[in-house]
Design a protein around this motif. Sequence first.
Motif, PDB file in Angstrom:
ATOM      1  N   HIS A   1     -77.961  55.229  76.864  1.00  0.00           N
ATOM      2  CA  HIS A   1     -79.294  54.665  76.676  1.00  0.00           C
ATOM      3  C   HIS A   1     -79.453  54.123  75.262  1.00  0.00           C
ATOM      4  O   HIS A   1     -78.919  54.686  74.311  1.00  0.00           O
ATOM      5  N   ALA A   2     -80.200  53.028  75.159  1.00  0.00           N
ATOM      6  CA  ALA A   2     -80.520  52.452  73.850  1.00  0.00           C
ATOM      7  C   ALA A   2     -81.737  53.165  73.282  1.00  0.00           C
ATOM      8  O   ALA A   2     -82.693  53.448  73.996  1.00  0.00           O
ATOM      9  N   GLU A   3     -81.694  53.465  71.985  1.00  0.00           N
ATOM     10  CA  GLU A   3     -82.814  54.124  71.326  1.00  0.00           C
ATOM     11  C   GLU A   3     -83.157  53.420  70.017  1.00  0.00           C
ATOM     12  O   GLU A   3     -82.279  52.871  69.340  1.00  0.00           O
ATOM     13  N   LEU A   4     -84.443  53.456  69.680  1.00  0.00           N
ATOM     14  CA  LEU A   4     -84.945  52.917  68.422  1.00  0.00           C
ATOM     15  C   LEU A   4     -85.686  54.022  67.689  1.00  0.00           C
ATOM     16  O   LEU A   4     -86.189  54.971  68.318  1.00  0.00           O
ATOM     17  N   PRO A   5     -85.804  53.932  66.354  1.00  0.00           N
ATOM     18  CA  PRO A   5     -86.627  54.920  65.641  1.00  0.00           C
ATOM     19  C   PRO A   5     -88.068  54.831  66.125  1.00  0.00           C
ATOM     20  O   PRO A   5     -88.541  53.758  66.535  1.00  0.00           O
ATOM     21  N   GLY A   6     -88.781  55.958  66.074  1.00  0.00           N
ATOM     22  CA  GLY A   6     -90.132  56.016  66.617  1.00  0.00           C
ATOM     23  C   GLY A   6     -91.060  54.950  66.077  1.00  0.00           C
ATOM     24  O   GLY A   6     -91.873  54.377  66.814  1.00  0.00           O
TER      25      GLY A   6
ATOM     26  N   LEU B   1     -81.705  45.927  79.279  1.00  0.00           N
ATOM     27  CA  LEU B   1     -80.283  46.209  79.446  1.00  0.00           C
ATOM     28  C   LEU B   1     -80.006  47.684  79.692  1.00  0.00           C
ATOM     29  O   LEU B   1     -79.065  48.037  80.428  1.00  0.00           O
ATOM     30  N   TRP B   2     -80.804  48.566  79.074  1.00  0.00           N
ATOM     31  CA  TRP B   2     -80.601  50.007  79.228  1.00  0.00           C
ATOM     32  C   TRP B   2     -81.944  50.662  79.560  1.00  0.00           C
ATOM     33  O   TRP B   2     -82.601  51.248  78.691  1.00  0.00           O
TER      34      TRP B   2
ATOM     35  N   LEU C   1     -86.718  41.340  71.214  1.00  0.00           N
ATOM     36  CA  LEU C   1     -85.551  42.185  70.989  1.00  0.00           C
ATOM     37  C   LEU C   1     -85.739  43.566  71.601  1.00  0.00           C
ATOM     38  O   LEU C   1     -84.831  44.122  72.228  1.00  0.00           O
ATOM     39  N   ARG C   2     -86.928  44.110  71.421  1.00  0.00           N
ATOM     40  CA  ARG C   2     -87.223  45.419  72.027  1.00  0.00           C
ATOM     41  C   ARG C   2     -87.169  45.339  73.548  1.00  0.00           C
ATOM     42  O   ARG C   2     -86.629  46.226  74.217  1.00  0.00           O
ATOM     43  N   ALA C   3     -87.747  44.276  74.092  1.00  0.00           N
ATOM     44  CA  ALA C   3     -87.765  44.114  75.542  1.00  0.00           C
ATOM     45  C   ALA C   3     -86.353  43.963  76.098  1.00  0.00           C
ATOM     46  O   ALA C   3     -86.038  44.477  77.187  1.00  0.00           O
TER      47      ALA C   3
ATOM     48  N   MET D   1     -66.966  50.981  75.655  1.00  0.00           N
ATOM     49  CA  MET D   1     -67.632  49.681  75.794  1.00  0.00           C
ATOM     50  C   MET D   1     -68.394  49.359  74.509  1.00  0.00           C
ATOM     51  O   MET D   1     -68.975  50.256  73.885  1.00  0.00           O
ATOM     52  N   ASP D   2     -68.400  48.080  74.134  1.00  0.00           N
ATOM     53  CA  ASP D   2     -69.094  47.640  72.928  1.00  0.00           C
ATOM     54  C   ASP D   2     -70.545  47.300  73.286  1.00  0.00           C
ATOM     55  O   ASP D   2     -70.876  46.152  73.573  1.00  0.00           O
ATOM     56  N   TYR D   3     -71.413  48.326  73.260  1.00  0.00           N
ATOM     57  CA  TYR D   3     -72.813  48.113  73.641  1.00  0.00           C
ATOM     58  C   TYR D   3     -73.542  47.236  72.634  1.00  0.00           C
ATOM     59  O   TYR D   3     -74.354  46.380  73.015  1.00  0.00           O
ATOM     60  N   HIS D   4     -73.274  47.427  71.355  1.00  0.00           N
ATOM     61  CA  HIS D   4     -73.904  46.575  70.354  1.00  0.00           C
ATOM     62  C   HIS D   4     -73.487  45.117  70.552  1.00  0.00           C
ATOM     63  O   HIS D   4     -74.303  44.202  70.418  1.00  0.00           O
ATOM     64  N   GLY D   5     -72.207  44.909  70.851  1.00  0.00           N
ATOM     65  CA  GLY D   5     -71.740  43.556  71.090  1.00  0.00           C
ATOM     66  C   GLY D   5     -72.416  42.928  72.291  1.00  0.00           C
ATOM     67  O   GLY D   5     -72.785  41.739  72.263  1.00  0.00           O
TER      68      GLY D   5
END
Length: 299
Positions: free
Chosen positions: A156-161, A198-199, A191-193, A1-5
């Motif tokens: 799961h979606a992750e962001l840098p700390g 979504l995940w 965007l963070r929210a 699945m294209d999660y970024h898309g």
Amino acid sequence: MDYHGQFRRTAIERGIPADEVERFAEFLRFAIWTGEHRDGPLVGRAGGLPRLPAGMEWPSSGHDPLPFIAEIDCAALPRVGGLPLPADGTLLFFLHHENAHDEFDETKEQRHARVVYLPAGTDTVTADEPADTDGMFCNTRISFIGRAHDLRATVHAELPGWLEDDEDLESYGESRPVRHLGLDLSHLNDLRALAAELWPDDGDPGFALGGYTSGIGEMATDFLYTIPETGMAEAALEARGAATTDVDLEQETVRVMREWVPLAQFVPDDVYIGRFLIRYDDLAAACFDRALSFTAFTE
């Protein structure tokens, strides 16, 4: 699945400018979290005895056998963009976390860690437990053969700390890292929210593949936790004879993070974390012998 898309489409549908969505998405990674109580597909097993090719010796440090952590069925994994795991075959992970950490030397640590890739169709047998494994750990609550249990996967979606916490970002003011790293976005909170919506975070990552490297509580700069990538960035700056201000280190760390990805992260003991990192190029080429172990305390 294209999660970024999926993320890009939803963000733009909600009125967020496409250029901001693209800049944010560059830092959005998707990780595969696995554990026995998840609702996703069965993707592997942790603990118990590994299945090894007939005649293959149990991986060892050269002196002692290495505890088996988990095996992952690559064909059963969700496909995650930016994480070029093999389409099939099996990954096996071995780590003696106490001995690895006690080396305090990256090169020597690798003797106590191993990633084994078995191509699809490899004939395997359940390995016999090595002899004399009693007392392998200082922590006597841990046995050499861990409890066997299934691993099921969710994405799961992750962001840098340094990009995760709204409160911290606001407190940084003009010097906050989103400015000098090119992420001074007017819709950052939205965007963070959206990524969290979504995940949703469902707790413990368990045995995780991909995403971002877990920090260990110590700060390398005001904005970056100490992770293997900060050490690589410091070494690269020193080798180039470049400046080593905090801003330089943060920017260099982001560059290093574009080259390396956590292959696997897990907690083998309450106070340790096991981390295998690999270059993207080596991951795509299935050169798992080039993965590096960076075991650390969790606090």
